[in-house]
Scaffold this active site. Structure first.
Site, PDB file in Angstrom:
ATOM      1  CE  LYS A   2      -4.078  -2.032   2.205  1.00 38.18           C
ATOM      2  NZ  LYS A   2      -3.569  -3.391   2.350  1.00 38.18           N
ATOM      3  CD  GLU A  57      -4.798   5.821   4.641  1.00 38.89           C
ATOM      4  OE1 GLU A  57      -4.016   5.855   3.673  1.00 38.89           O
ATOM      5  OE2 GLU A  57      -5.920   5.288   4.592  1.00 38.89           O
ATOM      6  CG  HIS A  77     -11.237  -0.946  10.111  1.00 34.94           C
ATOM      7  ND1 HIS A  77     -11.652   0.352   9.924  1.00 34.94           N
ATOM      8  CD2 HIS A  77     -10.672  -0.992  11.337  1.00 34.94           C
ATOM      9  CE1 HIS A  77     -11.338   1.058  11.000  1.00 34.94           C
ATOM     10  NE2 HIS A  77     -10.754   0.263  11.868  1.00 34.94           N
ATOM     11  NE  ARG A 118      -7.930 -10.147  -2.467  1.00 32.30           N
ATOM     12  CZ  ARG A 118      -9.061  -9.711  -1.914  1.00 32.30           C
ATOM     13  NH1 ARG A 118     -10.209 -10.047  -2.451  1.00 32.30           N
ATOM     14  NH2 ARG A 118      -9.045  -8.937  -0.842  1.00 32.30           N
TER      15      ARG A 118
END
Length: 665
Positions: free
Chosen positions: A116, A191, A225, A283
């Site tokens: 990421k 972040e 999440h 995917r």
């Protein structure tokens, strides 16, 4: 052309790929762990290969073992499914080197999008909007709230929200440990956290030089999440935003020469009509069926077509709306604690002929890895099934799906079924007021719906009939007969962790609920161990019943329940001391942060367990002193085992005072 394909995955995922392969005339091969040997996906494959062991690390994460199995079975292709090794570049590279067709993106694309941290840099260079990057060292109080995320994976594992700067270092350590356990890579990053953001993603299919877009999905309803409710298309986007987000997703895919089906995920701020790149899943996604239903395509078939070199498909016009829910074996009211055990009954009405691939009518699709009688263990994810409804409008799809879930027969384990039904009928959800904080903002949706007040009576009647019909003595005496007619029978059940007592009268005149007002009495019209029909104010309701050992499974037109018969006499050996902290599920103790003699505050963590790929904190129920601690790091424990005992503050002094007075406590 692919002729024999191995699916390097399990459960619902493998069954999904097998379905398309059967239609295309491709032979299928399954791999399975010992724990999965009895599941349906093993039986449905044309052949199956055992991977010795139970845990993912022993089985489905063994790339070399799976590639050898594929070659030994004469396969010419591998489909990685989603999860496990599906985004593992070394696995993709190894399959290609073994001469197998890899039904997925190139190893290079997986590597470039697999981090990421690095993918955000790549997207920024491609002109795709990204959120600012921070580190634990550079973050300040002005940046709060913050989100700590695992670089190498997703699904909510290795992710923490931080609202106080002094908690950041600890949450980074915990997120890193969870990421290392789940993905083998403990790298995390930080972040800004957009609390009222929406999770909007775009389905892409690429051929290495170009990519096409199959619209948007909204996956904002999440717990821990992890996605719970998904839908297509994402509601409430302006045409300008939709066009821009499609263009950004296509740019992301073409920038890495993407091959096959993938998903580009964005964080969307509806107030600002702005979006930022989150990650690309290289995917197929769990939620892909909603896109299939809206576009009338089979994304697995498109994956295979691209892998065979047949190029990009035409994108048909979207139609209607689709909503998908993930049914989990978990208790939302207990911080989503996963549940294990036997699925006594698992029957969700669906339309067998409806798969969403070009169907012109509404329908409900069921993608499930489990069936009645299957054992749900601790080694894998707690998802039991995905249920998908398609209809001409969003409101119609939500209504159909809520009713199918409500009337499903699901027994033996606590599930999030009620949370899903409440969500689909919630006014804010139906109005499109969505955000990743949806369940934080709607805590009432986490509670279990209480069964109808007559469910226990139905269970008692069916149980009485069962005992009457299986009796070997006094067979001519009516069920519930008493010499003192006015004295009722009492049957005790445990329902969702609570004990319920129902008083009823039997005899030659039939069954009656004790203590009723005759003007509003409930009448038993028909009674057997399999069916109880009640009349209440002139309206009859039919209740289906199954009796399995000490479990009485009741399904009503409104909401059923699993009733466990409470024994008349309790075994003293099963009693535990006050303040005992019990293992909420089978799992492994990861860390222990207290010792015998420690004074602890209410809510203070005592230890952390890991089960079903998630970590769960066991905390002190109140302020007090740790008097017993039997758990240790690395220990495997069963559900209900006493891990520690916390004596309430002041309890010892009260006991001493009572002893001085000669009183018992």
């Amino acid at each position: 052309m692919i002729t024999r394909l191995l699916v390097a995955n399990r459960g619902e995922i493998a069954r999904r790929v097998f379905r398309t392969c059967r239609r295309l005339g491709i032979e299928t091969v399954a791999v399975h762990s010992d724990a999965d040997a009895a599941l349906a996906f093993v039986r449905e494959a044309d052949s199956a290969i055992r991977l010795p062991g139970n845990t993912p690390a022993e089985t489905y994460l063994q790339a070399d073992l799976i590639i050898r199995a594929a070659r030994g079975a004469g396969c010419d292709a591998i489909h990685p499914g989603y999860g496990f090794l599906s985004e593992n570049a070394d696995f993709a590279r190894g399959a290609a080197e073994a001469g197998l067709t890899w039904v997925g993106p190139t190893p290079e694309s997986i590597e470039r999008m697999g981090s990421k941290i690095e993918s955000k840099k790549l997207m920024e260079a491609a002109g795709v909007p990204v959120l600012g990057n921070l580190t634990p060292e550079t973050a300040t109080a002005a940046d709060l709230p913050l989100l700590v995320k695992a670089s190498a994976g997703g699904g909510g594992r290795g992710m923490r929200v931080v609202t106080r700067l002094e908690e950041l270092a600890g949450e980074v350590r915990r997120a890193s440990a969870e990421a290392e356990s789940a993905f083998g890579d403990g790298t995390v990053f930080v972040e800004p956290y957009v609390r009222r953001g929406r999770h909007v993603e775009v389905q892409v299919v690429g051929d290495g030089t170009d990519a096409v877009v199959f619209g948007t999905r909204d996956c904002s309803l999440q717990r821990r999440h992890q996605k719970v409710v998904e839908e297509a298309p994402a509601p409430g986007l302006s045409e300008a935003t939709r066009t821009a987000i499609h263009a950004a997703a296509r740019a992301a895919a073409t920038s890495v020469g993407y091959v096959g089906a993938g998903t580009v995920e964005f964080l969307y701020d509806s107030a600002k009509e702005s979006f930022w790149f989150l990650e690309m899943n290289t995917r197929l996604q769990v939620e892909h069926p909603v896109t299939e239903a809206v576009y009338g395509v089979d994304l697995v078939e498109l994956q295979i077509a691209v892998a065979e070199g047949r190029g990009l498909p035409e994108v048909p016009a979207p139609r209607g709306h689709a909503v998908e829910v993930r049914l989990y074996a978990e208790d939302p009211a207990a911080e989503y604690a996963p549940q294990t055990g036997t699925l006594l009954d698992f029957d969700i009405e669906h339309d067998v002929q409806f798969d969403g691939f070009g169907s012109a009518t509404s329908g409900v699709r069921l993608d499930s890895g489990f069936e009645s009688g299957d054992e749900v263990g601790t080694f894998y994810d707690a998802m039991l099934a995905k249920v998908v409804a398609w209809a001409p409008t969003r409101e119609q799809a939500a209504r159909v799906l809520a009713r199918r879930l409500e009337t499903a027969s699901i027994h033996g384990l606590v599930t999030n079924r009620d949370q899903l039904v409440f969500s689909l009928r919630d006014a804010d959800f139906l109005a499109g007021d969505l955000a990743t904080s949806f369940y934080d903002d709607h805590p009432g949706l986490l509670q279990q719906q209480q069964p109808d007040d007559l469910v226990a009576f139905v269970g008692a009647v069916a149980l009485a009939e069962h005992r009457r019909l299986t009796a070997t003595v006094q067979t001519r005496i009516p069920a519930g007969f008493r010499n003192v007619v006015a004295h009722p029978q009492v049957t005790r059940f445990e329902v969702d962790g609570e004990e319920v007592a129902v008083a009823w009268l039997g005899g030659r005149e039939g069954y009656r609920l004790a203590g009723q007002d005759d003007d509003r009495a409930v009448t038993v019209v028909e009674a057997s161990p399999e069916l109880v029909v009640l009349d209440r104010g002139g309206a009859t309701t039919r209740h289906r019943v199954r009796i399995l050992g000490d479990a009485v499974l009741v399904d009503s037109p409104f909401r059923g329940a699993t009733l466990r018969v409470v024994p008349r006499f309790v075994d003293p050996a099963t009693q535990v001391a006050e303040g005992s902290l019990l293992a909420p599920m089978p799992g492994t103790v990861i860390t222990v942060s207290a010792a015998v003699g420690d004074v602890v505050a209410e809510g203070q963590p005592i230890l952390v367990m890991e089960a079903m790929k998630m970590q769960h904190t066991v905390a002190a129920p109140y302020a007090g002193t740790v008097t017993e601690l039997s758990a240790s790091a690395g220990q495997q424990v069963q559900a209900g085992v006493v891990l520690a005992v916390v004596e309430p503050a002041g309890a010892a002094a009260e006991a001493t005072d009572a002893a001085d007075r000669g009183e018992s406590t």
